[in-house]
Motif scaffolding. Structure first.
Motif: not given
Length: 238
Positions: A1-4, A23-26, A42-48, A76-83
């Motif tokens: 799962m992607a990480l914020y 962050v995120g819808a879930e 970090v926290s797990d995210v499932s969407e952009e 900065q806001f919005g940085y995500t990593a694949a895993d």
């Protein structure tokens, strides 16, 4: 799962974020991912992740909580990593650099100072104090039909505004920069003529705030100062 990814900290940081959701819808729990002497928060995210108000506030709340416990390198806001492997690889790539940055920023916070002027008062001041602009203005008001007069007056006033505001911005920066460990002067936007970021150590915070208050009193209603801080040191992460 992607990480914020919110921030990077050192292994001695208390990391008191276990009660926070991200962050995120879930939203998922905020957690720390260890890599040698560093942690990525970090926290797990499932969407952009888009800059919605709720997510912007959560991002800032995580940064502020981390700042309470010690130095932090905020992203900065919005940085995500694949895993997780991607995050760990990024940390290993420059461990010494991250540690040096954390040491440099220890005990410091960022402050923003922005300033603007009352436009009508500034224009009156220019017409009052500059003989050339005053003469042109009087000729226009008296009905001089020369079509070039308004254009000439406009150019002269604009040049005076730039000159005066550049000088004032430099003077204000000179008065505040001595209290900072580091500073950045950024292009001003809108009605502002000063956009200054300062890295202030905790032991000079009160001196800095007193100096800023002194400038407010000195310039009165002619200059509007806006102060933001203490903030995560976004502008000083190298």
């Amino acid at each position: 799962m992607a990480l914020y990814v919110y921030a990077i900290t050192g292994e001695s940081h208390p990391l008191a974020v276990e009660d926070m959701t991200g962050v995120g819808a879930e939203p998922s729990p905020v957690r720390a991912l260890a890599c040698g002497p560093l942690y990525a928060v970090v926290s797990d995210v499932s969407e952009e992740i888009r800059p919605k108000r709720r997510d912007l506030l959560i991002h800032q709340e995580v940064q502020e909580r981390l700042m309470e416990g010690g130095p932090v390198l905020p992203l900065q806001f919005g940085y995500t990593a694949a895993d997780e492997a991607t995050v760990e690889q990024a940390l290993r790539r420059d461990v010494d650099g991250y540690l040096a940055n954390l040491e440099r920023l220890a005990g410091c916070a960022e402050y923003h100072v922005r300033a603007s002027q009352n436009e009508e008062e500034l224009l009156r001041q220019i017409l009052r104090e500059t003989p050339e602009t005053r003469e042109l203005n009087e000729r226009i008001r008296a009905g001089d039909p020369d079509p070039q007069l308004p254009l000439t007056l406009g150019r002269m006033v604009a040049a005076q505004v730039r000159e005066r505001q550049d000088a004032l911005a430099a003077g204000l920066a000179d008065a505040l920069v001595p209290y900072a460990e580091e500073h950045n002067v950024r292009p001003a936007s809108g009605d502002d003529f000063l956009n200054l970021s300062l890295l202030i150590s905790d032991d000079r915070k009160e001196e800095f705030l007193a100096a800023r208050s002194g400038l407010v009193r000195q310039f009165g209603e002619g200059v509007e100062f806006r102060l933001s801080g203490p903030l995560p040191p976004y502008s000083f992460v190298q």
